[in-house]
Design a protein around this motif. Structure first.
Motif, PDB file in Angstrom:
ATOM      1  N   HIS A  44       5.012   3.769  12.219  1.00 42.68           N
ATOM      2  CA  HIS A  44       4.099   2.956  11.415  1.00 42.68           C
ATOM      3  C   HIS A  44       4.863   2.226  10.308  1.00 42.68           C
ATOM      4  CE1 HIS A  44       0.353   3.872  13.340  1.00 42.68           C
ATOM      5  NE2 HIS A  44       0.451   5.161  13.108  1.00 42.68           N
ATOM      6  N   LEU A  45       5.810   2.900   9.669  1.00 44.08           N
ATOM      7  CA  LEU A  45       6.608   2.229   8.637  1.00 44.08           C
ATOM      8  C   LEU A  45       7.431   1.092   9.240  1.00 44.08           C
ATOM      9  CD1 LEU A  45       7.820   5.197   6.427  1.00 44.08           C
ATOM     10  CD2 LEU A  45       6.392   3.276   5.708  1.00 44.08           C
ATOM     11  N   ASP A  46       7.930   1.300  10.437  1.00 50.79           N
ATOM     12  CA  ASP A  46       8.699   0.264  11.120  1.00 50.79           C
ATOM     13  C   ASP A  46       7.818  -0.948  11.408  1.00 50.79           C
ATOM     14  OD1 ASP A  46      10.966  -0.889  12.430  1.00 50.79           O
ATOM     15  OD2 ASP A  46      10.195  -0.190  14.359  1.00 50.79           O
ATOM     16  N   ARG A  47       6.607  -0.693  11.865  1.00 49.33           N
ATOM     17  CA  ARG A  47       5.699  -1.777  12.236  1.00 49.33           C
ATOM     18  C   ARG A  47       5.074  -2.445  11.002  1.00 49.33           C
ATOM     19  NH1 ARG A  47       3.193   0.863  15.624  1.00 49.33           N
ATOM     20  NH2 ARG A  47       1.395   1.533  14.452  1.00 49.33           N
ATOM     21  N   LEU A  48       4.654  -1.654  10.006  1.00 50.56           N
ATOM     22  CA  LEU A  48       3.945  -2.189   8.847  1.00 50.56           C
ATOM     23  C   LEU A  48       4.868  -2.671   7.743  1.00 50.56           C
ATOM     24  CD1 LEU A  48       1.239   0.624   8.442  1.00 50.56           C
ATOM     25  CD2 LEU A  48       0.895  -1.648   9.455  1.00 50.56           C
ATOM     26  N   GLY A  49       6.065  -2.132   7.685  1.00 52.05           N
ATOM     27  CA  GLY A  49       6.943  -2.381   6.552  1.00 52.05           C
ATOM     28  C   GLY A  49       6.583  -1.422   5.431  1.00 52.05           C
ATOM     29  N   PRO A  50       7.170  -1.609   4.249  1.00 48.78           N
ATOM     30  CA  PRO A  50       6.890  -0.709   3.133  1.00 48.78           C
ATOM     31  C   PRO A  50       5.395  -0.629   2.851  1.00 48.78           C
ATOM     32  CG  PRO A  50       8.740  -2.136   2.628  1.00 48.78           C
ATOM     33  CD  PRO A  50       8.144  -2.641   3.907  1.00 48.78           C
ATOM     34  N   THR A  51       4.903   0.591   2.688  1.00 48.95           N
ATOM     35  CA  THR A  51       3.471   0.797   2.455  1.00 48.95           C
ATOM     36  C   THR A  51       3.241   2.130   1.763  1.00 48.95           C
ATOM     37  OG1 THR A  51       1.291   0.608   3.486  1.00 48.95           O
ATOM     38  CG2 THR A  51       2.955   1.862   4.697  1.00 48.95           C
ATOM     39  N   THR A  52       1.992   2.417   1.490  1.00 48.58           N
ATOM     40  CA  THR A  52       1.641   3.647   0.780  1.00 48.58           C
ATOM     41  C   THR A  52       1.365   4.791   1.750  1.00 48.58           C
ATOM     42  OG1 THR A  52      -0.714   3.146   0.782  1.00 48.58           O
ATOM     43  CG2 THR A  52       0.591   2.319  -1.092  1.00 48.58           C
ATOM     44  N   SER A  53       1.406   5.993   1.211  1.00 49.68           N
ATOM     45  CA  SER A  53       1.105   7.187   1.994  1.00 49.68           C
ATOM     46  C   SER A  53      -0.329   7.150   2.511  1.00 49.68           C
ATOM     47  CB  SER A  53       1.333   8.437   1.134  1.00 49.68           C
ATOM     48  OG  SER A  53       1.013   9.596   1.855  1.00 49.68           O
ATOM     49  N   SER A  54      -1.257   6.683   1.691  1.00 50.80           N
ATOM     50  CA  SER A  54      -2.657   6.648   2.128  1.00 50.80           C
ATOM     51  C   SER A  54      -2.858   5.659   3.276  1.00 50.80           C
ATOM     52  CB  SER A  54      -3.594   6.331   0.964  1.00 50.80           C
ATOM     53  OG  SER A  54      -3.283   5.091   0.391  1.00 50.80           O
ATOM     54  N   THR A  55      -2.159   4.542   3.243  1.00 48.44           N
ATOM     55  CA  THR A  55      -2.244   3.593   4.355  1.00 48.44           C
ATOM     56  C   THR A  55      -1.683   4.218   5.628  1.00 48.44           C
ATOM     57  OG1 THR A  55      -2.109   1.696   2.880  1.00 48.44           O
ATOM     58  CG2 THR A  55      -1.512   1.320   5.180  1.00 48.44           C
ATOM     59  N   LEU A  56      -0.565   4.911   5.508  1.00 51.78           N
ATOM     60  CA  LEU A  56       0.016   5.589   6.675  1.00 51.78           C
ATOM     61  C   LEU A  56      -0.939   6.639   7.226  1.00 51.78           C
ATOM     62  CD1 LEU A  56       3.717   6.039   5.531  1.00 51.78           C
ATOM     63  CD2 LEU A  56       2.866   4.531   7.338  1.00 51.78           C
ATOM     64  N   ALA A  57      -1.586   7.393   6.347  1.00 54.83           N
ATOM     65  CA  ALA A  57      -2.532   8.419   6.795  1.00 54.83           C
ATOM     66  C   ALA A  57      -3.687   7.780   7.562  1.00 54.83           C
ATOM     67  CB  ALA A  57      -3.058   9.212   5.601  1.00 54.83           C
ATOM     68  N   ARG A  58      -4.204   6.657   7.036  1.00 54.56           N
ATOM     69  CA  ARG A  58      -5.290   5.954   7.744  1.00 54.56           C
ATOM     70  C   ARG A  58      -4.822   5.464   9.106  1.00 54.56           C
ATOM     71  NH1 ARG A  58      -6.404   3.902   2.800  1.00 54.56           N
ATOM     72  NH2 ARG A  58      -5.312   1.960   3.217  1.00 54.56           N
ATOM     73  N   GLU A  59      -3.648   4.866   9.157  1.00 59.62           N
ATOM     74  CA  GLU A  59      -3.115   4.348  10.419  1.00 59.62           C
ATOM     75  C   GLU A  59      -2.933   5.459  11.453  1.00 59.62           C
ATOM     76  OE1 GLU A  59      -2.141   1.207  11.652  1.00 59.62           O
ATOM     77  OE2 GLU A  59      -3.310   0.463   9.970  1.00 59.62           O
ATOM     78  N   ALA A  60      -2.460   6.619  10.997  1.00 61.85           N
ATOM     79  CA  ALA A  60      -2.201   7.743  11.904  1.00 61.85           C
ATOM     80  C   ALA A  60      -3.454   8.587  12.147  1.00 61.85           C
ATOM     81  CB  ALA A  60      -1.094   8.624  11.338  1.00 61.85           C
ATOM     82  N   GLN A  61      -4.523   8.284  11.426  1.00 61.98           N
ATOM     83  CA  GLN A  61      -5.793   8.997  11.537  1.00 61.98           C
ATOM     84  C   GLN A  61      -5.629  10.489  11.246  1.00 61.98           C
ATOM     85  OE1 GLN A  61      -7.354   7.950  15.402  1.00 61.98           O
ATOM     86  NE2 GLN A  61      -7.950   5.919  14.699  1.00 61.98           N
ATOM     87  N   ILE A  62      -4.921  10.765  10.140  1.00 56.72           N
ATOM     88  CA  ILE A  62      -4.761  12.141   9.675  1.00 56.72           C
ATOM     89  C   ILE A  62      -5.094  12.173   8.185  1.00 56.72           C
ATOM     90  CG2 ILE A  62      -3.040  12.738  11.429  1.00 56.72           C
ATOM     91  CD1 ILE A  62      -0.881  12.472   9.254  1.00 56.72           C
ATOM     92  N   THR A  63      -5.200  13.364   7.636  1.00 57.75           N
ATOM     93  CA  THR A  63      -5.531  13.483   6.220  1.00 57.75           C
ATOM     94  C   THR A  63      -4.351  13.043   5.363  1.00 57.75           C
ATOM     95  OG1 THR A  63      -4.736  15.752   5.999  1.00 57.75           O
ATOM     96  CG2 THR A  63      -7.049  15.449   6.685  1.00 57.75           C
ATOM     97  N   ALA A  64      -4.667  12.653   4.137  1.00 54.96           N
ATOM     98  CA  ALA A  64      -3.621  12.264   3.183  1.00 54.96           C
ATOM     99  C   ALA A  64      -2.688  13.436   2.912  1.00 54.96           C
ATOM    100  CB  ALA A  64      -4.257  11.770   1.887  1.00 54.96           C
ATOM    101  N   GLN A  65      -3.231  14.655   2.873  1.00 62.84           N
ATOM    102  CA  GLN A  65      -2.414  15.840   2.636  1.00 62.84           C
ATOM    103  C   GLN A  65      -1.418  16.063   3.775  1.00 62.84           C
ATOM    104  OE1 GLN A  65      -5.718  15.697   2.471  1.00 62.84           O
ATOM    105  NE2 GLN A  65      -6.232  16.174   0.352  1.00 62.84           N
TER     106      GLN A  65
END
Length: 146
Positions: A44-65
């Motif tokens: 996801h970081l490779d595809r989206l570029g620099p981003t936040t942890s919460s955005t990554l969690a949404r993209e991966a459909q997992i909890t922020a924790q």
């Protein structure tokens, strides 16, 4: 009406076959030391570029924790870097390091080799290999339209 049924039949067949392929490829262990959540975060970081942890969690459909724990492990191994968001100093932005990009590419290369070995076993004719090659860009375009 027949066109609608044909589209539904193609959609069902594609989903079933692509899902089976992905499950089989993921089931076979490959080296690199990346877990599936770690590989997903790096991809996801490779595809989206620099981003936040919460955005990554949404993209991966997992909890922020869960994403936070995954990213902590990746950061400790030098695969992900964390810095303050220049637009909002209260937030942190994550990005791939060179080592993280190498680890992700190595994992992708190993999985591509796995598929290549399956294609080389002689179960596909040259004409079938050509059809699979022609289908790859169509499958990518289909994925981009979902």
């Amino acid at each position: 009406m027949d066109d609608d049924r044909a589209v539904d039949t193609v959609a069902s067949a594609l989903l079933a076959s692509v899902s089976l392929l992905v499950r089989r490829v993921r089931r076979v262990p490959v080296g690199g030391g990346l877990t599936m959540p770690e590989r997903t975060a790096l991809a996801h970081l490779d595809r989206l570029g620099p981003t936040t942890s919460s955005t990554l969690a949404r993209e991966a459909q997992i909890t922020a924790q869960a994403m936070g724990a995954t990213l902590a492990g990746l950061r400790s191994r030098g695969l992900v870097a964390r810095r303050r968001d220049p637009a909002d100093g209260r937030r942190a932005v994550l990005s791939l390091t060179d080592a993280g990009l190498r680890a992700l590419r190595d994992k992708r290369d190993e999985r591509a080799e796995l598929v290549a070995r399956a294609l080389e076993r002689g179960t596909f004719t040259p004409a079938e290999l050509a059809r699979l090659a022609a289908a790859a860009p169509l499958l990518e375009r289909l994925a981009e339209n979902i």
